[in-house]
Write a protein that holds these residues in place. Sequence first.
Motif, PDB file in Angstrom:
ATOM      1  N   ASP A  20       0.878  -1.182   0.000  1.00 28.21           N
ATOM      2  CA  ASP A  20       0.000   0.000   0.000  1.00 28.21           C
ATOM      3  C   ASP A  20       0.909   1.223   0.000  1.00 28.21           C
ATOM      4  OD1 ASP A  20      -2.031   1.874   0.273  1.00 28.21           O
ATOM      5  OD2 ASP A  20      -2.241   1.557   2.422  1.00 28.21           O
ATOM      6  N   PRO A  21       1.531   1.500  -1.172  1.00 27.96           N
ATOM      7  CA  PRO A  21       2.501   2.602  -1.231  1.00 27.96           C
ATOM      8  C   PRO A  21       1.958   3.933  -0.719  1.00 27.96           C
ATOM      9  CG  PRO A  21       2.594   1.292  -3.237  1.00 27.96           C
ATOM     10  CD  PRO A  21       1.406   0.788  -2.439  1.00 27.96           C
ATOM     11  N   GLU A  22       0.690   4.237  -1.013  1.00 25.96           N
ATOM     12  CA  GLU A  22       0.115   5.497  -0.542  1.00 25.96           C
ATOM     13  C   GLU A  22      -0.012   5.517   0.978  1.00 25.96           C
ATOM     14  OE1 GLU A  22      -3.469   6.574  -2.566  1.00 25.96           O
ATOM     15  OE2 GLU A  22      -2.544   6.347  -4.532  1.00 25.96           O
ATOM     16  N   GLY A  23      -0.135   4.325   1.577  1.00 28.06           N
ATOM     17  CA  GLY A  23      -0.244   4.214   3.031  1.00 28.06           C
ATOM     18  C   GLY A  23       1.106   3.981   3.699  1.00 28.06           C
ATOM     19  N   GLY A  24       2.189   4.046   2.898  1.00 26.19           N
ATOM     20  CA  GLY A  24       3.529   3.874   3.453  1.00 26.19           C
ATOM     21  C   GLY A  24       3.976   2.427   3.578  1.00 26.19           C
ATOM     22  N   ILE A  25       3.256   1.501   2.923  1.00 27.97           N
ATOM     23  CA  ILE A  25       3.614   0.081   2.981  1.00 27.97           C
ATOM     24  C   ILE A  25       4.192  -0.325   1.626  1.00 27.97           C
ATOM     25  CG2 ILE A  25       2.783  -2.256   3.456  1.00 27.97           C
ATOM     26  CD1 ILE A  25       2.436  -0.267   5.824  1.00 27.97           C
ATOM     27  N   PRO A  26       5.498  -0.592   1.566  1.00 31.36           N
ATOM     28  CA  PRO A  26       6.108  -0.916   0.272  1.00 31.36           C
ATOM     29  C   PRO A  26       5.702  -2.304  -0.230  1.00 31.36           C
ATOM     30  CG  PRO A  26       7.743  -1.024   2.031  1.00 31.36           C
ATOM     31  CD  PRO A  26       6.468  -0.540   2.650  1.00 31.36           C
ATOM     32  N   PRO A  27       5.727  -2.504  -1.559  1.00 33.39           N
ATOM     33  CA  PRO A  27       5.463  -3.834  -2.111  1.00 33.39           C
ATOM     34  C   PRO A  27       6.388  -4.869  -1.476  1.00 33.39           C
ATOM     35  CG  PRO A  27       5.555  -2.208  -3.866  1.00 33.39           C
ATOM     36  CD  PRO A  27       5.977  -1.509  -2.597  1.00 33.39           C
ATOM     37  N   GLY A  28       5.854  -6.063  -1.283  1.00 32.11           N
ATOM     38  CA  GLY A  28       6.632  -7.140  -0.681  1.00 32.11           C
ATOM     39  C   GLY A  28       6.462  -7.240   0.827  1.00 32.11           C
ATOM     40  N   THR A  29       5.650  -6.363   1.429  1.00 33.65           N
ATOM     41  CA  THR A  29       5.453  -6.370   2.877  1.00 33.65           C
ATOM     42  C   THR A  29       4.345  -7.344   3.257  1.00 33.65           C
ATOM     43  OG1 THR A  29       6.117  -4.053   3.009  1.00 33.65           O
ATOM     44  CG2 THR A  29       4.930  -4.951   4.897  1.00 33.65           C
ATOM     45  N   ALA A  30       4.681  -8.342   4.080  1.00 37.76           N
ATOM     46  CA  ALA A  30       3.689  -9.293   4.574  1.00 37.76           C
ATOM     47  C   ALA A  30       2.698  -8.565   5.478  1.00 37.76           C
ATOM     48  CB  ALA A  30       4.360 -10.419   5.348  1.00 37.76           C
ATOM     49  N   PHE A  31       1.447  -9.020   5.470  1.00 41.21           N
ATOM     50  CA  PHE A  31       0.415  -8.382   6.296  1.00 41.21           C
ATOM     51  C   PHE A  31       0.837  -8.343   7.755  1.00 41.21           C
ATOM     52  CE2 PHE A  31      -3.577  -8.184   8.657  1.00 41.21           C
ATOM     53  CZ  PHE A  31      -4.204  -7.117   8.028  1.00 41.21           C
ATOM     54  N   GLU A  32       1.467  -9.415   8.220  1.00 42.82           N
ATOM     55  CA  GLU A  32       1.897  -9.511   9.613  1.00 42.82           C
ATOM     56  C   GLU A  32       2.925  -8.439   9.979  1.00 42.82           C
ATOM     57  OE1 GLU A  32       1.831 -11.978   7.407  1.00 42.82           O
ATOM     58  OE2 GLU A  32       0.341 -13.371   8.210  1.00 42.82           O
ATOM     59  N   ASP A  33       3.624  -7.914   8.967  1.00 43.29           N
ATOM     60  CA  ASP A  33       4.681  -6.927   9.206  1.00 43.29           C
ATOM     61  C   ASP A  33       4.181  -5.481   9.110  1.00 43.29           C
ATOM     62  OD1 ASP A  33       6.477  -8.991   9.567  1.00 43.29           O
ATOM     63  OD2 ASP A  33       7.099  -9.004   7.472  1.00 43.29           O
ATOM     64  N   ILE A  34       2.898  -5.305   8.772  1.00 40.25           N
ATOM     65  CA  ILE A  34       2.320  -3.961   8.696  1.00 40.25           C
ATOM     66  C   ILE A  34       2.096  -3.454  10.122  1.00 40.25           C
ATOM     67  CG2 ILE A  34       0.298  -2.629   8.000  1.00 40.25           C
ATOM     68  CD1 ILE A  34      -0.120  -4.644   5.766  1.00 40.25           C
ATOM     69  N   PRO A  35       2.396  -2.194  10.403  1.00 42.94           N
ATOM     70  CA  PRO A  35       2.137  -1.655  11.748  1.00 42.94           C
ATOM     71  C   PRO A  35       0.647  -1.716  12.106  1.00 42.94           C
ATOM     72  CG  PRO A  35       3.441  -0.119  10.432  1.00 42.94           C
ATOM     73  CD  PRO A  35       3.011  -1.215   9.508  1.00 42.94           C
ATOM     74  N   ASP A  36       0.349  -1.887  13.383  1.00 38.34           N
ATOM     75  CA  ASP A  36      -1.042  -1.956  13.840  1.00 38.34           C
ATOM     76  C   ASP A  36      -1.785  -0.642  13.622  1.00 38.34           C
ATOM     77  OD1 ASP A  36      -0.784  -4.614  14.563  1.00 38.34           O
ATOM     78  OD2 ASP A  36      -0.304  -4.161  16.652  1.00 38.34           O
ATOM     79  N   THR A  37      -1.047   0.432  13.354  1.00 42.40           N
ATOM     80  CA  THR A  37      -1.672   1.731  13.130  1.00 42.40           C
ATOM     81  C   THR A  37      -2.166   1.889  11.691  1.00 42.40           C
ATOM     82  OG1 THR A  37       0.514   2.639  12.668  1.00 42.40           O
ATOM     83  CG2 THR A  37      -0.323   2.875  14.920  1.00 42.40           C
ATOM     84  N   TRP A  38      -1.826   0.937  10.814  1.00 41.73           N
ATOM     85  CA  TRP A  38      -2.259   0.986   9.417  1.00 41.73           C
ATOM     86  C   TRP A  38      -3.767   0.800   9.343  1.00 41.73           C
ATOM     87  CZ3 TRP A  38      -4.431  -2.850   6.180  1.00 41.73           C
ATOM     88  CH2 TRP A  38      -4.425  -2.562   4.806  1.00 41.73           C
ATOM     89  N   PHE A  39      -4.391   1.370   8.319  1.00 43.45           N
ATOM     90  CA  PHE A  39      -5.828   1.198   8.131  1.00 43.45           C
ATOM     91  C   PHE A  39      -6.145   0.964   6.659  1.00 43.45           C
ATOM     92  CE2 PHE A  39      -4.688   5.661   8.256  1.00 43.45           C
ATOM     93  CZ  PHE A  39      -5.200   6.140   7.056  1.00 43.45           C
ATOM     94  N   CYS A  40      -7.332   0.438   6.402  1.00 42.87           N
ATOM     95  CA  CYS A  40      -7.780   0.127   5.045  1.00 42.87           C
ATOM     96  C   CYS A  40      -7.777   1.391   4.189  1.00 42.87           C
ATOM     97  CB  CYS A  40      -9.179  -0.476   5.090  1.00 42.87           C
ATOM     98  SG  CYS A  40      -9.844  -0.848   3.448  1.00 42.87           S
ATOM     99  N   PRO A  41      -7.123   1.346   3.022  1.00 44.05           N
ATOM    100  CA  PRO A  41      -7.078   2.534   2.173  1.00 44.05           C
ATOM    101  C   PRO A  41      -8.429   2.870   1.532  1.00 44.05           C
ATOM    102  CG  PRO A  41      -5.991   0.692   1.101  1.00 44.05           C
ATOM    103  CD  PRO A  41      -6.317   0.253   2.492  1.00 44.05           C
TER     104      PRO A  41
END
Length: 55
Positions: A20-41
């Motif tokens: 989710d590049p717009e949300g600061g999550i680069p391609p290749g990032t596993a869901f488990e590695d996303i910060p808990d502060t992330w939200f659905c775009p």
Amino acid sequence: MKRKYRCLACNHIYDPAEGDPEGGIPPGTAFEDIPDTWFCPDCGATKADFEPFED
């Protein structure tokens, strides 16, 4: 292969290959590695509102 996750609120699919590049999550990032502060775009639901998805 990293697993996709689906938003229970709006059915948005988080695909680790795309991230989710717009949300600061680069391609290749596993869901488990996303910060808990992330939200659905699409709808703003929290990470806790996602479930594993098999396509």
